[in-house]
Motif scaffolding. Sequence first.
Motif, mmCIF file in Angstrom:
data_model
loop_
_atom_site.group_PDB
_atom_site.id
_atom_site.type_symbol
_atom_site.label_atom_id
_atom_site.label_comp_id
_atom_site.label_asym_id
_atom_site.label_seq_id
_atom_site.Cartn_x
_atom_site.Cartn_y
_atom_site.Cartn_z
ATOM 1 N N VAL A 30 -20.018 19.068 -18.991
ATOM 2 C CA VAL A 30 -19.017 19.317 -17.967
ATOM 3 C C VAL A 30 -19.551 20.389 -17.037
ATOM 4 N N CYS A 31 -19.467 20.145 -15.747
ATOM 5 C CA CYS A 31 -19.779 21.171 -14.754
ATOM 6 C C CYS A 31 -18.465 21.662 -14.191
ATOM 7 N N GLY A 32 -18.310 22.952 -14.160
ATOM 8 C CA GLY A 32 -17.044 23.536 -13.775
ATOM 9 C C GLY A 32 -16.922 23.919 -12.323
ATOM 10 N N PRO A 33 -15.922 24.705 -12.059
ATOM 11 C CA PRO A 33 -15.556 25.013 -10.674
ATOM 12 C C PRO A 33 -16.319 26.176 -10.065
ATOM 13 N N ILE A 34 -17.534 26.396 -10.487
ATOM 14 C CA ILE A 34 -18.326 27.473 -9.887
ATOM 15 C C ILE A 34 -18.840 26.959 -8.553
ATOM 16 N N PRO A 35 -18.655 27.683 -7.463
ATOM 17 C CA PRO A 35 -19.063 27.161 -6.150
ATOM 18 C C PRO A 35 -20.512 26.714 -6.069
#
Length: 123
Positions: A30-35
């Motif tokens: 999963v890749c998260g909401p880091i810009p």
Amino acid sequence: MKILGLLVTAVLVLLPAPAHAAIQGSTNGVCGPIPSQSDCSIATDQFPGGRLSVDADLVRSWPFGNYRASWEVWDSQGPTGCKREIWSDDPAGSWTCEGVHAGYVSVSINKMSPDFAHLGLRW
């Protein structure tokens, strides 16, 4: 009663055996909401070659509208030609790639931040 017992035995013998899972291996992430994570990828070096299943799902948290994203599979020899465009509001999907070389494989997807990308590879 003896005939009924033989009939039950005959019916049980004719029933198909349960299917066994065809999955030999998998990896997911999963890749998260880091810009800085607008490009997300997962990889493995354990792929035996051949057919590869790709699972992808974007979870949109960005307040703007539906957008187009694309994923692509690479193997040890470069791009495999297995790629797909999806919409951020599409439900989770699964696709199959054929003829992928053994060894290292990866799938990457471009997404808008801060959306989540769920990726999986199965073989």
